[in-house]
Design a protein around this motif. Structure first.
Motif, PDB file in Angstrom:
ATOM      1  N   GLY A 112       0.845  -1.187   0.000  1.00 17.16           N
ATOM      2  CA  GLY A 112       0.000   0.000   0.000  1.00 17.16           C
ATOM      3  C   GLY A 112       0.879   1.234   0.000  1.00 17.16           C
ATOM      4  N   SER A 113       0.302   2.376   0.265  1.00 15.67           N
ATOM      5  CA  SER A 113       1.117   3.582   0.383  1.00 15.67           C
ATOM      6  C   SER A 113       2.044   3.423   1.590  1.00 15.67           C
ATOM      7  N   ASP A 114       3.156   4.154   1.572  1.00 12.25           N
ATOM      8  CA  ASP A 114       4.109   4.051   2.673  1.00 12.25           C
ATOM      9  C   ASP A 114       3.448   4.414   4.002  1.00 12.25           C
ATOM     10  N   GLU A 115       2.615   5.445   3.959  1.00 11.50           N
ATOM     11  CA  GLU A 115       1.936   5.880   5.194  1.00 11.50           C
ATOM     12  C   GLU A 115       0.980   4.796   5.702  1.00 11.50           C
ATOM     13  N   ALA A 116       0.258   4.164   4.781  1.00 16.70           N
ATOM     14  CA  ALA A 116      -0.707   3.135   5.174  1.00 16.70           C
ATOM     15  C   ALA A 116      -0.013   1.920   5.773  1.00 16.70           C
ATOM     16  N   ILE A 117       1.079   1.488   5.146  1.00 20.55           N
ATOM     17  CA  ILE A 117       1.800   0.313   5.644  1.00 20.55           C
ATOM     18  C   ILE A 117       2.335   0.566   7.042  1.00 20.55           C
ATOM     19  N   HIS A 118       2.927   1.719   7.251  1.00 20.57           N
ATOM     20  CA  HIS A 118       3.480   1.998   8.586  1.00 20.57           C
ATOM     21  C   HIS A 118       2.378   2.213   9.623  1.00 20.57           C
ATOM     22  N   ALA A 119       1.231   2.704   9.192  1.00 23.65           N
ATOM     23  CA  ALA A 119       0.102   2.839  10.124  1.00 23.65           C
ATOM     24  C   ALA A 119      -0.375   1.462  10.591  1.00 23.65           C
ATOM     25  N   LEU A 120      -0.458   0.499   9.664  1.00 29.73           N
ATOM     26  CA  LEU A 120      -0.889  -0.842  10.044  1.00 29.73           C
ATOM     27  C   LEU A 120       0.151  -1.514  10.929  1.00 29.73           C
ATOM     28  N   LEU A 121       1.436  -1.327  10.624  1.00 31.15           N
ATOM     29  CA  LEU A 121       2.488  -1.909  11.459  1.00 31.15           C
ATOM     30  C   LEU A 121       2.468  -1.286  12.857  1.00 31.15           C
ATOM     31  N   ASP A 122       2.226   0.010  12.941  1.00 32.29           N
ATOM     32  CA  ASP A 122       2.121   0.655  14.253  1.00 32.29           C
ATOM     33  C   ASP A 122       0.950   0.079  15.039  1.00 32.29           C
ATOM     34  N   TYR A 123      -0.152  -0.180  14.322  1.00 30.12           N
ATOM     35  CA  TYR A 123      -1.331  -0.774  14.961  1.00 30.12           C
ATOM     36  C   TYR A 123      -0.996  -2.149  15.531  1.00 30.12           C
ATOM     37  N   LEU A 124      -0.286  -2.968  14.748  1.00 29.07           N
ATOM     38  CA  LEU A 124       0.097  -4.296  15.214  1.00 29.07           C
ATOM     39  C   LEU A 124       1.063  -4.210  16.383  1.00 29.07           C
ATOM     40  N   ARG A 125       2.039  -3.330  16.291  1.00 33.43           N
ATOM     41  CA  ARG A 125       3.073  -3.238  17.323  1.00 33.43           C
ATOM     42  C   ARG A 125       2.568  -2.616  18.615  1.00 33.43           C
ATOM     43  N   ALA A 126       1.376  -2.044  18.565  1.00 34.86           N
ATOM     44  CA  ALA A 126       0.775  -1.536  19.800  1.00 34.86           C
ATOM     45  C   ALA A 126       0.424  -2.680  20.746  1.00 34.86           C
ATOM     46  N   ASP A 127       0.261  -3.889  20.181  1.00 30.34           N
ATOM     47  CA  ASP A 127       0.095  -5.095  20.987  1.00 30.34           C
ATOM     48  C   ASP A 127       1.481  -5.473  21.500  1.00 30.34           C
ATOM     49  N   VAL A 128       1.678  -5.496  22.801  1.00 29.00           N
ATOM     50  CA  VAL A 128       3.004  -5.712  23.385  1.00 29.00           C
ATOM     51  C   VAL A 128       3.638  -7.006  22.882  1.00 29.00           C
ATOM     52  N   ARG A 129       2.823  -7.986  22.526  1.00 32.47           N
ATOM     53  CA  ARG A 129       3.356  -9.256  22.043  1.00 32.47           C
ATOM     54  C   ARG A 129       3.988  -9.108  20.663  1.00 32.47           C
ATOM     55  N   LEU A 130       3.614  -8.054  19.941  1.00 30.59           N
ATOM     56  CA  LEU A 130       4.117  -7.833  18.588  1.00 30.59           C
ATOM     57  C   LEU A 130       4.967  -6.571  18.502  1.00 30.59           C
ATOM     58  N   SER A 131       5.426  -6.080  19.636  1.00 33.32           N
ATOM     59  CA  SER A 131       6.162  -4.814  19.655  1.00 33.32           C
ATOM     60  C   SER A 131       7.442  -4.858  18.833  1.00 33.32           C
ATOM     61  N   ASP A 132       8.040  -6.046  18.710  1.00 37.39           N
ATOM     62  CA  ASP A 132       9.266  -6.181  17.912  1.00 37.39           C
ATOM     63  C   ASP A 132       9.007  -6.983  16.640  1.00 37.39           C
ATOM     64  N   LEU A 133       7.816  -6.823  16.078  1.00 35.24           N
ATOM     65  CA  LEU A 133       7.435  -7.531  14.856  1.00 35.24           C
ATOM     66  C   LEU A 133       8.467  -7.303  13.753  1.00 35.24           C
ATOM     67  N   ASP A 134       8.976  -8.388  13.191  1.00 36.12           N
ATOM     68  CA  ASP A 134       9.971  -8.309  12.130  1.00 36.12           C
ATOM     69  C   ASP A 134       9.302  -7.881  10.824  1.00 36.12           C
ATOM     70  N   SER A 135       9.933  -6.961  10.108  1.00 38.86           N
ATOM     71  CA  SER A 135       9.384  -6.534   8.815  1.00 38.86           C
ATOM     72  C   SER A 135      10.512  -6.156   7.873  1.00 38.86           C
ATOM     73  N   LYS A 136      10.291  -6.387   6.587  1.00 38.13           N
ATOM     74  CA  LYS A 136      11.259  -6.039   5.541  1.00 38.13           C
ATOM     75  C   LYS A 136      10.508  -5.303   4.448  1.00 38.13           C
ATOM     76  N   PHE A 137      11.117  -4.256   3.911  1.00 35.91           N
ATOM     77  CA  PHE A 137      10.423  -3.373   2.982  1.00 35.91           C
ATOM     78  C   PHE A 137      11.072  -3.381   1.599  1.00 35.91           C
ATOM     79  N   SER A 138      10.225  -3.289   0.590  1.00 36.44           N
ATOM     80  CA  SER A 138      10.667  -3.102  -0.780  1.00 36.44           C
ATOM     81  C   SER A 138       9.613  -2.266  -1.500  1.00 36.44           C
ATOM     82  N   ASP A 139       9.904  -1.909  -2.759  1.00 31.06           N
ATOM     83  CA  ASP A 139       8.990  -1.059  -3.526  1.00 31.06           C
ATOM     84  C   ASP A 139       8.450  -1.797  -4.738  1.00 31.06           C
ATOM     85  N   SER A 140       7.314  -1.356  -5.221  1.00 34.11           N
ATOM     86  CA  SER A 140       6.741  -1.887  -6.453  1.00 34.11           C
ATOM     87  C   SER A 140       6.075  -0.745  -7.210  1.00 34.11           C
TER      88      SER A 140
END
Length: 301
Positions: A50-78
């Motif tokens: 998705g847009s860069d802003e949207a992707i980071h918003a969803l990741l922030d939402y996930l990482r707000a759960d303490v169990r996922l605070s260090d969720l691994d992610s790798k980024f690329s472009d398309s």
């Protein structure tokens, strides 16, 4: 518009994983994200775009759960949206090995950072295993790595049992696209009594993202499970495509074959007596949709 593609996963105990599904689905659709996220009691796995802003918003939402605070992610472009829709699926495993009791949340091999990987796999006492499937390995792999010739990750345990004699007493280093399969494979091998097991942290994608091409031990490109088909160093999209008829990744050389017809056949599946009418019609619909700038179920190639 350029799209940010995020590959994410984490093995973590999520006994309430089913309750996460509706919230994630609403959030992703609201942000205009596409791709797939898998949820299970053992953790989370997915690739989204998705847009860069949207992707980071969803990741922030996930990482707000303490169990996922260090969720691994790798980024690329398309340059194009590589997915058709957004799905959040509930699964028994976030990556299917099919062996009860294999749990990376309880035991896992040694993580190897990408900048240490070359030294590990260059050691003659180390057995290097590519835990991906054969069609992925055909696009690219690390120099000297063993291809278990599996068609599915579920075949990996059988391969290990058939090759125990050759593997016992050796240090084993494994890798996969994003790190999830080799991490689970390391848990399985430890449970089977192999004491010295390690795996590439962040997988091939993190290696290609962070390691200089001039010192790389990677050969070829890396197959990815979206319409980009493959990426290279720097995670830039390469010129591989995919056969619609058989889904085999195709190199530029494959596409020069007389047996390659876009959307119909390729050198790997061409048969003189095949009825190609439905494939030709499918490709015609894909071409029309592209002219209208509309999405279509067909994949690149």
């Amino acid at each position: 518009m350029r799209y940010t593609v995020a590959a994410l996963y984490k093995f973590v105990s999520l006994p309430d994983y089913a309750a996460l599904q509706p919230w994630l689905k609403v959030m992703g659709e609201h942000l205009g994200i596409r791709g797939t996220i898998l949820l299970a009691t053992e953790g989370i796995n997915g690739t989204i775009a998705g847009s860069d802003e949207a992707i980071h918003a969803l990741l922030d939402y996930l990482r707000a759960d303490v169990r996922l605070s260090d969720l691994d992610s790798k980024f690329s472009d398309s340059e194009e949206q590589p997915f058709l829709r957004f799905k959040v699926r509930l699964k028994r495993e976030i990556v299917t090995l099919g062996v009860d009791g294999t749990d990376p949340n309880k035991q896992v091999g040694t993580y190897v950072d990408p900048d240490q990987w070359n030294a590990v796999i260059s050691d003659p006492n180390t057995v290097v295993i590519d835990t991906r499937n054969s069609y992925e390995i055909g696009v690219g792999t690390f120099a000297g790595a063993i291809d278990p010739a599996t068609e599915s990750f579920r075949d990996f345990p059988t391969w290990v049992q058939q090759n125990r004699v050759q593997l016992e007493g050796k240090r084993v280093a494994m890798f996969c696209t994003g790190g999830i399969r080799c991490e689970k494979a390391s848990s399985y091998m430890l449970s089977e009594g192999f004491p010295d097991v390690m795996h590439l942290k962040g997988g091939i994608l993190k290696y290609l993202e962070t390691q200089p091409e001039q010192s790389s031990l990677w050969q070829g490109d890396c197959f990815v499970f979206d319409q980009r088909v493959a990426v290279g160093h720097g995670l830039s999209e390469t010129d591989w495509t995919q056969c619609f008829a058989c889904r085999t990744p195709l190199s530029p050389e494959d596409c020069q074959s007389a047996h390659y017809v876009t959307g119909v056949s390729c050198p790997h599946c061409f048969k003189p007596d095949t009825d190609v009418t439905r494939f030709e019609e499918r490709q015609r619909q894909i071409d029309l949709a592209k002219k209208r700038d509309e999405p279509h179920l067909g994949r690149k190639g």
